[in-house]
Design a protein around this motif. Structure first.
Motif, PDB file in Angstrom:
ATOM      1  N   GLU A  29     -15.711   8.068 -54.516  1.00  0.00           N
ATOM      2  CA  GLU A  29     -14.138   8.107 -53.710  1.00  0.00           C
ATOM      3  C   GLU A  29     -12.932   8.068 -54.503  1.00  0.00           C
ATOM      4  O   GLU A  29     -11.944   8.463 -54.069  1.00  0.00           O
ATOM      5  N   ARG A  32     -12.418  11.334 -55.755  1.00  0.00           N
ATOM      6  CA  ARG A  32     -11.814  12.287 -54.643  1.00  0.00           C
ATOM      7  C   ARG A  32     -10.326  12.150 -54.518  1.00  0.00           C
ATOM      8  O   ARG A  32      -9.635  12.980 -54.268  1.00  0.00           O
ATOM      9  N   GLN A  58     -10.449  14.467 -45.613  1.00  0.00           N
ATOM     10  CA  GLN A  58      -9.647  13.965 -46.957  1.00  0.00           C
ATOM     11  C   GLN A  58      -8.854  14.677 -47.573  1.00  0.00           C
ATOM     12  O   GLN A  58      -7.891  14.478 -47.916  1.00  0.00           O
TER      13      GLN A  58
END
Length: 76
Positions: A29, A32, A58
């Protein structure tokens, strides 16, 4: 490490358009978010970005147009 080096090499070439296949796949995460910030920076420099990804939520801030590959519809 390979993805990071690929990003660096890509930027050094000063491209007008970048094609990316699943750039968020298999990333944590935290990574990302880093990639998202990196892509936002590219977009602010008027570099075109085409992304194939299942993580569209996202990447939502980067999306100008989306092509749904299930329906082949262009979504604005």
């Amino acid at each position: 490490v390979k993805k990071k080096l690929s990003f660096i090499r890509m930027i050094l070439m000063e491209p007008e358009l970048i094609l990316m296949d699943k750039p968020l796949f298999n990333l944590s995460e935290v990574d990302r978010k880093k990639v998202g910030t990196f892509l936002e920076n590219l977009k602010s420099r008027d570099i075109g970005i085409v992304i194939v990804s299942q993580f569209s939520t996202q990447l939502e801030p980067l999306i100008d147009e989306r092509i749904n590959l299930n329906t082949y519809a262009i979504e604005g």
